[in-house]
Design an enzyme around this catalytic site. Structure first.
Site, mmCIF file in Angstrom:
data_model
loop_
_atom_site.group_PDB
_atom_site.id
_atom_site.type_symbol
_atom_site.label_atom_id
_atom_site.label_comp_id
_atom_site.label_asym_id
_atom_site.label_seq_id
_atom_site.Cartn_x
_atom_site.Cartn_y
_atom_site.Cartn_z
ATOM 1 C CG ASN A 80 -56.952 -18.321 -27.858
ATOM 2 O OD1 ASN A 80 -55.950 -18.122 -28.459
ATOM 3 N ND2 ASN A 80 -57.018 -19.171 -27.019
ATOM 4 C CB THR A 121 -58.019 -6.478 -28.189
ATOM 5 O OG1 THR A 121 -58.349 -7.503 -27.382
ATOM 6 C CG2 THR A 121 -58.415 -6.586 -29.548
ATOM 7 C CE LYS A 158 -43.990 -19.839 -27.032
ATOM 8 N NZ LYS A 158 -45.350 -19.519 -27.754
ATOM 9 C CD GLU A 215 -53.559 -19.804 -25.472
ATOM 10 O OE1 GLU A 215 -52.458 -18.859 -25.730
ATOM 11 O OE2 GLU A 215 -54.568 -20.087 -26.359
ATOM 12 C CB THR A 255 -46.825 -19.991 -31.852
ATOM 13 O OG1 THR A 255 -47.625 -19.248 -32.473
ATOM 14 C CG2 THR A 255 -45.478 -20.189 -32.512
ATOM 15 C CB THR A 277 -46.328 -16.118 -26.237
ATOM 16 O OG1 THR A 277 -46.713 -17.408 -26.243
ATOM 17 C CG2 THR A 277 -45.199 -15.868 -27.204
#
Length: 413
Positions: free
Chosen positions: A408, A413, A180, A277, A191, A154
């Site tokens: 995040n 969006t 992942k 991230e 996740t 993702t």
């Protein structure tokens, strides 16, 4: 020295496994989004799942399946929609996915396991899923691990896989894995998704015990942001195709297999933490001198997950006070006069007292890690001792950068 060697192939390195990954149209981006791992024979299956009270349909589905019978033939993984908090309709979608795959593979639906990743609250897009299942089955290959790895991502920036081989008796035994995860990482299984394949023959109870311990020492010791996912799942299959004698009780062979399983899980877990991230480096916290391993794990994970510690490392600031503060709030009793903290080779605190140290050298150590080679020289090593007890453990995390908030803030969006 480890009693195994790294080999190529990922989840298809062990005998009797195929894999595939395709673009089914589940992701709006058009990136690969559907993966399949398939064992040519029925395999012993073990699993660990999220402890969240808000769970994805696939988690409840697989937990029920493995409790009924600890075996599987196939694992179907979709990316794009988490199918979590989707109620009865989401559960029906998961059931339909299993039925469709079983029909296409001509296997018992009860031997299908499922995993999903993506946005919470979104059901699987069933129209492209129905069309994609025959395609991913047709794409199954002995060399399909690489395509499967790409299809489960993702926000990940890199794929994550490994395969190891050892000798049991006079025959090779292999374990492969892929995972992942990049954000929403604070497993308590479980996740984050991880899949392990093995060609040894192991009794179901022993295999589950091995996986549970391996998970505690690897995936349950990583943190990116302190958020536990609704979808965390770790599956391990053992299909016996190495033709080695079945391992049914504890002994040297079982210990060797568990050690290799733990090594695979640790590599995959560290890869997830490093790919956090917005991260620029991996953080490895090694704690010693604790009353027992569980206490050491708690202290190590608290430090690795400290937002202040993570922020200091991103700023290349050797602020050892944040490390000490995190250790002190971990819920483990120790005498602060025994606290020792080390950053790389630089000792910052000894016997509870701060030491004079070369601040610029410590800063440069942190800077070099951010510029280091991925999973090789990009690790900030934090060593902490809290006493003279026998307990020791490690935990892994990453630094906290500006980009984490940006990623995040814009996720849906």
């Amino acid at each position: 020295m480890a009693d195994w060697q790294v080999i190529s192939g990922g989840v298809t390195a062990p005998k009797g496994y195929k894999a595939a990954g395709i673009t089914a149209g589940l992701k709006p981006s058009g990136a690969p989004d559907l993966a399949l791992i398939y064992s040519e024979v029925e395999a012993i299956a073990a699993g660990i799942f999220t402890t969240s009270q808000v769970r994805a349909a696939c988690v409840d589905y697989c937990r029920d399946r493995l409790q009924a019978k600890p075996s599987a033939r196939a694992i179907l993984v979709n990316a794009g929609q988490a199918n979590a908090a989707t109620g009865a309709a989401g559960a029906a979608d998961a059931e339909e996915c299993a039925q469709l795959l079983a029909k296409e593979l001509d296997i018992d639906p009860n031997t299908v396991l499922l995993a999903s990743t993506g946005v919470i609250g979104q059901r699987i897009k069933m129209e492209p899923m129905r069309a994609g299942i025959p395609q991913v089955v047709a794409a199954l290959s002995d060399e399909g691990g690489a395509s499967a790895e790409k299809s489960i991502l993702t926000t990940d920036l890199v794929t994550k896989s490994i395969a190891l081989e050892t000798m049991i008796g006079d025959r090779p035994v292999r374990i492969g894995g892929m995972s992942k995860g990049s954000g929403m990482i604070h497993p308590n299984m479980a996740t984050m998704l991880a899949f392990v394949t093995c060609d040894a023959a192991v009794s179901p109870q022993l295999w589950q015990e091995m996986l549970s311990r391996a998970g505690d020492r690897s995936f349950n010791q990583i943190t990116v942001d302190g958020d536990t996912s609704t979808n965390d799942s770790l599956f391990a299959l053992a299909n016996g195709q190495s033709r080695t004698p079945a391992i049914t009780q504890w002994g040297p062979e079982a210990e060797k297999l568990e050690a290799m399983l733990t090594a695979v899980c640790t590599h995959l877990a560290k890869a997830i933490a490093r790919d956090g991230e917005g991260a620029t480096c991996l953080i490895e916290v090694a704690v010693s001198g604790a009353p027992d391993e569980a206490a050491a794990r708690a202290v190590a994970k608290t430090i690795a997950g400290s937002a202040l510690t993570k922020s200091a490392i991103f700023g290349r600031d050797p602020n050892w006070g944040r490390i000490a503060g995190a250790a002190g709030r971990a819920g483990v009793k120790f005498d602060q006069n025994n606290l020792r903290i080390q950053l790389g080779d630089i000792v910052l605190m000894e016997n509870g007292q701060p030491l004079a140290f070369d601040r610029m050298a410590a800063h440069n150590y942190l800077k070099a890690a951010a510029e280091g080679e991925y999973l090789k020289t990009d690790t900030v090593a934090i060593g902490v001792s809290i006493g003279d007890g026998p307990g020791s453990a490690k935990a892994w995390g990453c630094d906290l950068s500006y980009d984490y908030v940006k990623i995040n803030a814009e996720y849906t969006t």
